[in-house]
Design a protein around this motif. Structure first.
Motif, mmCIF file in Angstrom:
data_model
loop_
_atom_site.group_PDB
_atom_site.id
_atom_site.type_symbol
_atom_site.label_atom_id
_atom_site.label_comp_id
_atom_site.label_asym_id
_atom_site.label_seq_id
_atom_site.Cartn_x
_atom_site.Cartn_y
_atom_site.Cartn_z
ATOM 1 N N ASN A 36 0.830 -1.201 0.000
ATOM 2 C CA ASN A 36 0.000 0.000 0.000
ATOM 3 C C ASN A 36 0.870 1.258 0.000
ATOM 4 O O ASN A 36 0.589 2.212 -0.733
ATOM 5 C CB ASN A 36 -0.949 -0.009 1.202
ATOM 6 C CG ASN A 36 -2.020 1.041 1.077
ATOM 7 O OD1 ASN A 36 -2.507 1.322 -0.012
ATOM 8 N ND2 ASN A 36 -2.395 1.628 2.188
ATOM 9 N N GLU A 63 -2.714 -2.501 -7.536
ATOM 10 C CA GLU A 63 -4.028 -2.454 -6.895
ATOM 11 C C GLU A 63 -4.684 -3.834 -6.887
ATOM 12 O O GLU A 63 -5.323 -4.221 -5.913
ATOM 13 C CB GLU A 63 -4.924 -1.433 -7.590
ATOM 14 C CG GLU A 63 -4.537 0.001 -7.269
ATOM 15 C CD GLU A 63 -5.334 1.019 -8.055
ATOM 16 O OE1 GLU A 63 -5.852 0.695 -9.148
ATOM 17 O OE2 GLU A 63 -5.425 2.167 -7.568
ATOM 18 N N LEU A 66 -3.063 -5.902 -4.228
ATOM 19 C CA LEU A 66 -3.554 -5.495 -2.910
ATOM 20 C C LEU A 66 -4.964 -6.022 -2.659
ATOM 21 O O LEU A 66 -5.269 -6.466 -1.547
ATOM 22 C CB LEU A 66 -3.543 -3.968 -2.788
ATOM 23 C CG LEU A 66 -2.213 -3.357 -2.358
ATOM 24 C CD1 LEU A 66 -2.216 -1.851 -2.561
ATOM 25 C CD2 LEU A 66 -1.918 -3.696 -0.915
#
Length: 138
Positions: A36, A63, A66
């Motif tokens: 992040n 992304e 994550l």
């Protein structure tokens, strides 16, 4: 409360597996935090350069990673609930086990670093209300 109720013996017997599950979750949480932070730095750098990538999302891969890691973390967290325990904190680890002591509904609790379960607290007392279990229940 509906769900599983634990004796002290059952809770202590489950503890080795829960410690392993917790360690996996802690490692994953560290990875999520690292990725992040990396994503945020990349976004800042990208905005500062304001380079347009026609049709490309420069953040998609990170992304997506994550998102996947968060789904994995949620699965691990839900595994605690499926076992009937309450994961109160990931780091440091704090786990409660619904139980009964002298006819009163309590939570026997374990804090990371403790070898075995030796404390309990009331449902509304929280960690700060911890008390040592009576000798006859250990």
């Amino acid at each position: 409360m509906e769900g599983k109720w634990f004796t002290l013996e059952e809770a202590n017997a489950l503890l080795p597996q829960l410690k392993e599950d917790l360690r996996q979750l802690q490692l994953l949480a560290e990875q999520i935090e690292h990725h992040n932070l990396k994503l945020q730095k990349i976004k800042v750098n990208h905005e500062q350069r304001s380079i347009a990538h026609a049709g490309q999302d420069p953040f998609f891969e990170l992304e997506s990673k994550l998102d996947f890691m968060q789904m994995e973390a949620n699965l691990l967290i839900n595994n605690f609930a499926r076992k009937g325990v309450l994961l109160k904190m990931i780091n440091p680890g704090l786990i409660d086990f619904p139980s009964v002591l002298e006819g009163e509904d309590i939570l026997i609790c374990w804090k990371e670093g403790e070898e075995r379960i030796t404390h309990y607290h009331g449902w509304h007392d929280g960690f700060m209300g911890r008390k040592q279990l009576p000798d006859d229940s250990r």
